[in-house]
Design an enzyme around this catalytic site. Structure first.
Site, PDB file in Angstrom:
ATOM      1  N   ASP A  12      36.544  35.233  41.580  1.00  0.00           N
ATOM      2  CA  ASP A  12      37.897  34.747  41.215  1.00  0.00           C
ATOM      3  C   ASP A  12      38.316  35.928  40.483  1.00  0.00           C
ATOM      4  O   ASP A  12      37.667  36.707  40.031  1.00  0.00           O
ATOM      5  CB  ASP A  12      37.871  33.504  40.758  1.00  0.00           C
ATOM      6  CG  ASP A  12      39.133  33.167  40.080  1.00  0.00           C
ATOM      7  OD1 ASP A  12      40.304  33.106  40.728  1.00  0.00           O
ATOM      8  OD2 ASP A  12      39.470  33.054  38.871  1.00  0.00           O
ATOM      9  N   ASP A  14      41.942  36.172  38.364  1.00  0.00           N
ATOM     10  CA  ASP A  14      42.521  35.650  36.981  1.00  0.00           C
ATOM     11  C   ASP A  14      41.524  34.547  36.221  1.00  0.00           C
ATOM     12  O   ASP A  14      41.185  33.491  36.580  1.00  0.00           O
ATOM     13  CB  ASP A  14      43.733  34.783  37.341  1.00  0.00           C
ATOM     14  CG  ASP A  14      44.599  34.506  36.207  1.00  0.00           C
ATOM     15  OD1 ASP A  14      44.491  35.149  35.216  1.00  0.00           O
ATOM     16  OD2 ASP A  14      45.520  33.912  36.404  1.00  0.00           O
TER      17      ASP A  14
HETATM   18 MG   LIG Z   1      40.948  31.734  37.950  1.00  0.00          MG
END
Ligand SMILES: [Mg+2]
Length: 261
Positions: A12, A14
């Site tokens: 991932d 962010d």
């Molecule tokens: Mg995230």
């Protein structure tokens, strides 16, 4: 297509590889450098759009690897800047606009607001916010109502075939395809000996549970994820440090464990 891939890391962005506040990843660079030295793959998996991911992937030196865009609604192939397929964004918006007015008004999607407002909602620059609005598959937005209202809203959209996924800061609507679906597609294609997945939010859980090793990266901005399947057995680990610092610590420690350093 790369053969004899030892390891692919699915990550991932962010709040995981990229700092939630500053959008920087410098702290992860030592681990990224080692991964590059051992020819391991790094597959970015995010709610970001194709133009956003393409730019980031180049900055990270990861153009040789596919990337998972818009929360798993599509895959950006290696060394390309466009995602095949798509065109379902308009259909998602149409379904959204068929939701009852009182609930519809509580969802503020990227397509409902100006680029300046997207910049405010995300903390992105004006340029990056414009890229975030160039969507092919899915609509992220802020939920302005209660959790009970959100359940009612999501139930309405379900009738139109829309799936809602809660990410770190946005509720994202699409016709399906998630990070773990695309992770499986990429694993089938590359057949890596080992897989690691890293994430910080509920929409990362399946990815973490389906990798050889899943890493929950600490995110002080959100409630911690519940205990995950495989956590007691040590297949899922949690970092102490947040974002890219935790990312690097976990990856370097797993590389050591796998004797891939
Ligand atoms: Mg995230």
């Amino acid at each position: 297509m790369k053969s004899n891939t030892q390891l692919i890391v699915f990550t991932d962005l962010d709040g995981t590889l990229i700092d939630h506040e500053t959008y920087r990843w410098d702290a992860a660079q030592p681990a990224l450098t080692v991964l590059n030295q051992i020819s391991a793959g790094v597959v970015l998996a995010s709610s970001k759009t194709t133009p956003e991911i393409a730019t980031l992937r180049t900055s990270l030196g990861l153009d040789d690897w596919p990337a998972i865009v818009e929360n798993g609604a599509g895959i950006l192939p290696p060394n390309e800047t466009a995602t095949p397929g798509g065109a379902s964004y308009a259909a998602v918006r149409e379904a959204l606009n068929r939701a009852p007015e009182d609930l519809r008004g509580l969802f503020r999607g990227f397509g409902d607001v100006t680029t300046t407002q997207v910049a405010e909602m995300t903390g992105l620059s004006q340029t990056d916010a414009a890229l975030a609005q160039q969507r092919a598959f899915s609509e992220p937005g802020q939920w302005l109502g209660t959790d009970v209202q959100k359940v009612a809203f999501v139930d309405h959209l379900k009738k139109d075939g829309i799936i809602a996924q809660q990410g770190g800061r946005f509720l994202t609507l699409s016709f399906g395809g998630n990070k773990v679906d695309q992770m499986r597609t990429i694993i089938d294609a590359y057949k890596p000996q080992h897989t690691i997945a890293l994430g910080d939010a509920p929409n990362d859980i399946q990815m973490l549970e389906n990798a050889d090793y899943g890493v929950v990266v600490a995110n002080p901005n959100r409630a911690p994820l519940p205990p995950l399947s495989g956590e007691e057995a040590g297949q899922i680990i949690r970092t102490v440090s947040a974002g890219p610092t935790g990312w690097a610590e976990a990856v370097l420690s797993l590389l050591h464990k796998l004797e891939l350093h």
